[in-house]
Design an enzyme around this catalytic site. Structure first.
Site, PDB file in Angstrom:
ATOM      1  CE1 TYR A  25      32.451  32.760  36.084  1.00 12.17           C
ATOM      2  CE2 TYR A  25      34.206  32.044  37.544  1.00 12.17           C
ATOM      3  CZ  TYR A  25      33.724  32.913  36.594  1.00 12.17           C
ATOM      4  OH  TYR A  25      34.512  33.937  36.139  1.00 12.17           O
ATOM      5  CG  ASN A  68      27.284  42.311  33.391  1.00 11.75           C
ATOM      6  OD1 ASN A  68      26.378  43.076  33.129  1.00 11.75           O
ATOM      7  ND2 ASN A  68      27.938  42.362  34.540  1.00 11.75           N
ATOM      8  CB  CYS A  72      30.378  40.009  36.006  1.00 11.98           C
ATOM      9  SG  CYS A  72      31.109  41.434  35.191  1.00 11.98           S
ATOM     10  CG  HIS A  73      33.576  43.048  40.338  1.00 11.97           C
ATOM     11  ND1 HIS A  73      32.534  43.840  39.885  1.00 11.97           N
ATOM     12  CD2 HIS A  73      33.660  43.264  41.670  1.00 11.97           C
ATOM     13  CE1 HIS A  73      32.019  44.501  40.901  1.00 11.97           C
ATOM     14  NE2 HIS A  73      32.682  44.175  42.005  1.00 11.97           N
ATOM     15  CD  GLU A 118      32.686  45.061  45.341  1.00 17.49           C
ATOM     16  OE1 GLU A 118      32.395  43.966  45.852  1.00 17.49           O
ATOM     17  OE2 GLU A 118      32.235  45.419  44.236  1.00 17.49           O
TER      18      GLU A 118
END
Length: 194
Positions: free
Chosen positions: A128, A151, A159-160, A188
């Site tokens: 962040y 979002n 945002c994850h 991912e």
């Protein structure tokens, strides 16, 4: 992020909502001829178990049929299918056009979301604090958290991928989706086999 010069209010649009059955459960995508408005992850089932060689699939259901989906929703579906099947490929794909007021203009939330989608690629994470710095206001760490909560198109704007400075994954979907955030980050990391 692509923007149209003729930004109609989403309430003036002829919106369609489609449902996708994904490994995370049901996902609803809403949009119009001008672009994608929102993506909602409904959390109706826990993420599917995935073996290294298993293929993930999404099943599209729309009340008025796929032919009436419109090009931007169709583009979004194709992007999401690629993401769930081969996440490493989406960096080469153009994002669908967004048609939500939060994603346009110079407000800090818009700037943070644009910075995130442009600079934090599949398989990467950012804190962040670092995202606040990248967006031009290093002291706005809490505001970055607020931007993540606002979002309207999670997955497309990742945002994850935003985590705490300590390396902990942090909250997702108000804390109710923390298991989904972890699943997405693990998903991912899957690499294309040679």
């Amino acid at each position: 992020m692509e923007q149209g010069n003729d930004m109609k209010s989403p309430s003036q649009c002829r919106q369609r909502t489609i449902s996708l059955q994904s490994p995370m459960g049901k996902i609803q995508v809403s949009g119009c001829e001008n672009g994608v408005h929102t993506i909602q992850i409904l959390m109706d089932v826990p993420p599917a178990e995935r073996s290294d060689d298993a293929s993930l699939s999404c099943v599209v259901t729309a009340s008025n049929g796929q032919e009436e989906m419109g090009p931007e929703l169709q583009h979004c579906v194709e992007w999401l299918l690629a993401y769930f099947n081969e996440p490493w490929t989406v960096g080469r794909l153009p994002l669908p056009v967004f048609h939500h007021p939060t994603l346009h203009g110079d407000a800090f939330t818009s700037r943070v979301l644009q910075t995130l989608v442009r600079n934090v690629k599949v398989g990467e994470t950012v804190s962040y604090k670092r995202l606040a710095e990248m967006a031009g206001n290093p002291r706005a760490v809490r505001a970055v958290g607020g931007a993540m909560r606002r979002n309207p198109v999670p997955l497309l704007i990742p945002c994850h991928r935003v985590i705490s400075s300590s390396g902990q994954s942090g909250m997702y979907m108000g804390g109710k989706g923390n298991h989904l955030k972890q699943w997405l980050l693990t998903h991912e990391k899957v690499k294309e086999e040679d």
